[in-house]
Write an enzyme that holds these catalytic residues in place. Sequence first.
Site, mmCIF file in Angstrom:
data_model
loop_
_atom_site.group_PDB
_atom_site.id
_atom_site.type_symbol
_atom_site.label_atom_id
_atom_site.label_comp_id
_atom_site.label_asym_id
_atom_site.label_seq_id
_atom_site.Cartn_x
_atom_site.Cartn_y
_atom_site.Cartn_z
ATOM 1 N N ASP A 1 3.960 -2.276 -4.421
ATOM 2 C CA ASP A 1 2.537 -2.332 -4.757
ATOM 3 C C ASP A 1 2.352 -1.826 -6.184
ATOM 4 O O ASP A 1 3.319 -1.453 -6.858
ATOM 5 C CB ASP A 1 1.702 -1.501 -3.773
ATOM 6 C CG ASP A 1 0.315 -2.093 -3.552
ATOM 7 O OD1 ASP A 1 -0.357 -2.412 -4.546
ATOM 8 O OD2 ASP A 1 -0.093 -2.237 -2.384
ATOM 9 N N LEU A 2 1.105 -1.796 -6.627
ATOM 10 C CA LEU A 2 0.809 -1.335 -7.983
ATOM 11 C C LEU A 2 1.223 0.130 -8.144
ATOM 12 O O LEU A 2 1.195 0.904 -7.179
ATOM 13 C CB LEU A 2 -0.682 -1.487 -8.271
ATOM 14 C CG LEU A 2 -1.208 -2.936 -8.290
ATOM 15 C CD1 LEU A 2 -2.727 -2.939 -8.339
ATOM 16 C CD2 LEU A 2 -0.633 -3.694 -9.486
ATOM 17 N N GLY B 1 0.816 -1.209 0.000
ATOM 18 C CA GLY B 1 0.000 0.000 0.000
ATOM 19 C C GLY B 1 0.849 1.257 0.000
ATOM 20 O O GLY B 1 1.821 1.370 -0.751
ATOM 21 N N MET C 1 3.092 -8.123 -8.526
ATOM 22 C CA MET C 1 3.583 -9.237 -7.716
ATOM 23 C C MET C 1 3.418 -10.591 -8.391
ATOM 24 O O MET C 1 4.028 -11.574 -7.970
ATOM 25 C CB MET C 1 2.861 -9.255 -6.359
ATOM 26 C CG MET C 1 1.374 -9.472 -6.442
ATOM 27 S SD MET C 1 0.608 -9.271 -4.792
ATOM 28 C CE MET C 1 -1.126 -9.408 -5.235
ATOM 29 N N HIS D 1 -5.567 -13.384 1.251
ATOM 30 C CA HIS D 1 -7.016 -13.625 1.306
ATOM 31 C C HIS D 1 -7.765 -12.933 0.164
ATOM 32 O O HIS D 1 -8.956 -13.203 -0.042
ATOM 33 C CB HIS D 1 -7.579 -13.211 2.670
ATOM 34 C CG HIS D 1 -7.724 -11.742 2.885
ATOM 35 N ND1 HIS D 1 -8.510 -11.212 3.876
ATOM 36 C CD2 HIS D 1 -7.169 -10.672 2.256
ATOM 37 C CE1 HIS D 1 -8.455 -9.904 3.844
ATOM 38 N NE2 HIS D 1 -7.649 -9.548 2.874
#
Length: 367
Positions: free
Chosen positions: A234-235, A213, A255, A272
């Site tokens: 992260d993106l 994040g 990732m 998850h």
Amino acid sequence: MEPHTGEICAHSMFESEEEELAGQAQAWKYTFAFVESLAVKSVVLLGIPDIIARHGPKATLSLSQIAAELPSEKPDVNCLFRILRFLVAKNFFRAETSGGANEVRYGLTPASKWFVKGGAAAPSVSMIAMLLMQNDVTMMAPWHHFNECVLDGGVAFEKAHGLHLWDYAAAHPDQNCLFNQAMACNANIVMKAILSKYEGFQGLNSLVDVGGGIGATLAEIVKAHPSINGISYDLPHVVAMAPHYPGVKHIGGDMFREVPSADAVFMKWIMHDWEDEDCVKILKQCRKAIPETGKVIIVDTVLNPREKTALDPSMGLVFDLAMIAHTVGGKERSEEEWKNLLKEAGFPRFNIIAIPALQSVIEAFPY
């Protein structure tokens, strides 16, 4: 014998009047279960926990005192009273009666202290951002499509908005900001629990937070363990909004294709979000990123954990449904499911470590 009409006589389903009334009571609760969350949202948006907290963690204020501090010249005091009365009944606020006129005064409870921005409760333990994100109309809409998902499959979020969550967030900066704030909120809560109980960061020189994040989680780890060089991964659209944290480097990427090299990989609330096949792909990239002596540190829910905590274990099932609402194939997993997943990805050995949070720490080793 009369022919079966397909209709069911309601009274024939109950063995007694007592059972019928108990069932009706539960049925009413299920019908209006949304009221508690949205009532809490209303007082959080009004800043009422903060108004009380400014006077001290044990302070109590009258209705008129609370109303006087609202950002309105003519607040509807009767409406406010009825909301507070409900939340007192639900133990979100406490009420005391004082004075000759039996004036009711309202104070904080352990629950409402989690919704204070500052003062009586430190910002690091506030759940405000998570509450606002989960109750946002965008995030609530997919829950209304569960029956369609059962009947014809598909993704609830896409049925509601025409895009998957990550694509929607990339196209809607405000929603992306709300989501990132909620994840940072969770990071603060969980990291407090992790840093108080987990000792597995000791001895690490580098750590990559996959799905990190805006870097809030990694910043807490590096602050507690200054010898660690942190990489928040992260993106690109996520790291573009990341602030500067000492000892933390931000890298944008995918990732599924690559994970930056480090002594260990850290992933909090990432696995998850994805179905098993995708999790194996991510874990295999993590396996490539660490040395033979390295490890992957996963923070996620373990359904029916062996070690019980004061937190309601059924919340894991709540988050499992949230995965249906907001992800493509995401789910919460039992210990056996984690074992099978890790083994397939090349991690034959693992430990599950309980922490004072809904999640557990899962250490996975490639040897």
